[in-house]
Design an enzyme around this catalytic site. Structure first.
Site, PDB file in Angstrom:
ATOM      1  N   LYS A   1       8.683  13.457  -3.209  1.00  0.00           N
ATOM      2  CA  LYS A   1       7.339  13.163  -3.872  1.00  0.00           C
ATOM      3  C   LYS A   1       6.712  14.285  -4.244  1.00  0.00           C
ATOM      4  O   LYS A   1       6.101  14.438  -5.470  1.00  0.00           O
ATOM      5  CB  LYS A   1       6.729  12.419  -2.699  1.00  0.00           C
ATOM      6  CG  LYS A   1       6.980  11.003  -2.295  1.00  0.00           C
ATOM      7  CD  LYS A   1       6.388  10.166  -1.022  1.00  0.00           C
ATOM      8  CE  LYS A   1       6.876   9.085  -0.829  1.00  0.00           C
ATOM      9  NZ  LYS A   1       6.541   8.459   0.175  1.00  0.00           N
TER      10      LYS A   1
ATOM     11  N   GLN B   1       2.686   9.656   5.524  1.00  0.00           N
ATOM     12  CA  GLN B   1       4.239   9.178   5.247  1.00  0.00           C
ATOM     13  C   GLN B   1       4.405   8.158   6.796  1.00  0.00           C
ATOM     14  O   GLN B   1       4.258   8.881   7.914  1.00  0.00           O
ATOM     15  CB  GLN B   1       5.051  10.180   5.373  1.00  0.00           C
ATOM     16  CG  GLN B   1       6.509  10.028   5.247  1.00  0.00           C
ATOM     17  CD  GLN B   1       6.797   9.353   4.131  1.00  0.00           C
ATOM     18  OE1 GLN B   1       6.293   9.743   2.769  1.00  0.00           O
ATOM     19  NE2 GLN B   1       7.729   8.395   3.750  1.00  0.00           N
TER      20      GLN B   1
ATOM     21  N   ASP C   1      -1.306   4.774  -1.437  1.00  0.00           N
ATOM     22  CA  ASP C   1      -0.008   3.877  -1.103  1.00  0.00           C
ATOM     23  C   ASP C   1      -0.464   2.263  -0.961  1.00  0.00           C
ATOM     24  O   ASP C   1       0.458   1.389  -0.810  1.00  0.00           O
ATOM     25  CB  ASP C   1       0.571   4.217   0.372  1.00  0.00           C
ATOM     26  CG  ASP C   1       1.489   5.081   0.368  1.00  0.00           C
ATOM     27  OD1 ASP C   1       2.280   5.448  -0.762  1.00  0.00           O
ATOM     28  OD2 ASP C   1       1.835   5.661   1.504  1.00  0.00           O
TER      29      ASP C   1
END
Ligand code: NAD
Length: 303
Positions: free
Chosen positions: A52, A96, A119
């Site tokens: 990422k 994460q 997200d």
């Protein structure tokens, strides 16, 4: 049969984002900024985060990694989230997953300001998607929508079967497909995703085969290699394979290979369109996070 080339489409989108970020900077703005919070040293998570960071750098997004040891307490992590929520220079951030068992993922996700939730996992963003309000959609469903749009695969009036009901893929995917299009994502191109008749299947579904045989489009996100077989699809179907499972393979350089949820060899000849694994949905997921970051930046600038 046409292969849906996620790798190629993702590279196209990266070029578009790079130009967009360059334009923002040329007109006196600053680069969009993404925070990536990681806890502990889960090898898969570390690889995802590294990928990422690299993807952000390639398009000019300023990515900052914020790492904690897995001894961090839930309160300390919530404190970090609160700081990022209040940090004017941070346009979006992600935490994460998975988190260590002593930390409630739900508590952490729920504490993220939905406007920075790139997200798309906060209850607020999910609720806004359900209601058709402008929202940030989680990366994999957004990437799949983009793939369908760019290949101009119509969904209106089609029967789409989604296999899997997770919060990150199955549920939001089904929601986007059944919506009136253009409600949740800004700036969409010509072929719209939405207006479909959606059936959601899961591990307790009976007659999966019979249901799949009535589908125009099948999206499989089960994490069960080879689940979708040739006898479950009719000719001319479109198949999107989200599954990624490591399967032991002594002949592969790393000792394993990545398997999708579809028996590709036998299903593909019956398809109008199908995604490969790897190279289909995976690259679209990463690029969607970049799109979401630029979207969060734009939404902030417009407010
Ligand atoms: P999950 O692992 O949380 O849950 C799996 C879902 O599939 C459940 O809802 C379950 O009910 C359903 N399921 C399992 N076995 C089934 C069966 N035999 N028949 C019908 N339904 C069944 O789901 P997830 O997190 O969405 O992940 C699914 C797969 O997608 C995994 O392989 C994951 O690695 C992969 N994934 C890939 C990407 C990507 O970018 N390509 C992104 C996210 C997830």
């Amino acid at each position: 049969m046409v292969l849906l080339d996620g790798k190629y489409i993702a590279s196209q989108i990266r070029e578009e984002l790079k130009a967009e970020v360059a334009e923002i900077i040329a007109s006196g703005g600053r680069a969009p900024k993404l925070g990536i919070v990681i806890v502990g040293h889960n090898p898969a998570s570390e690889t995802y985060v590294a990928n990422k960071m690299k993807a952000c750098a390639a398009v000019g997004i300023n990515a900052q990694k914020i790492a904690f040891e897995d001894t961090v307490s839930e309160a300390e992590l919530l404190d970090q989230v609160a700081k990022l929520n209040g940090d004017e220079s941070m346009d979006g951030f992600i935490v994460q997953l998975p988190l260590p068992p002593h930390i409630s993922e739900q508590a952490v996700l729920s504490s993220i300001d939905y406007r920075k939730d790139v997200d798309g996992l906060t209850p607020e963003n999910v609720g806004r998607t359900v209601q058709g309000l402008p929202s940030i959609v989680s990366a994999t469903p957004r990437g799949i929508s983009e793939l369908l749009r760019r290949y101009q695969i119509p969904t209106a009036g089609k029967h789409v079967v989604v296999i899997g009901r997770s919060n990150i893929v199955g549920k939001p995917m089904a929601m986007l497909l059944m919506q009136r299009p253009y409600l949740t994502l800004p700036k969409l191109s010509t072929a719209a995703v939405g207006d479909a008749t959606v059936t959601i299947c899961h591990s307790k579904t009976q007659n999966l085969r019979a249901i799949c045989l009535t589908a125009d489009i099948i999206i499989v996100a089960a994490g069960y290699p080879g689940l979708l077989t040739a006898d479950m699809v009719r000719d001319g179907v479109t198949v999107i394979d989200v599954g990624i499972t490591r399967v032991d393979d002594p002949s592969a350089p790393k000792g394993y290979r990545l398997a999708g949820d579809v028996d590709f060899e036998h299903v593909a000849p019956k398809c109008a369109f199908i995604t490969p694994v790897p190279g289909g949905v995976g690259p679209m997921t990463i690029v969607s996070l970049l799109q979401n970051t630029v979207q969060a930046y734009r939404m902030k600038a417009e407010n």
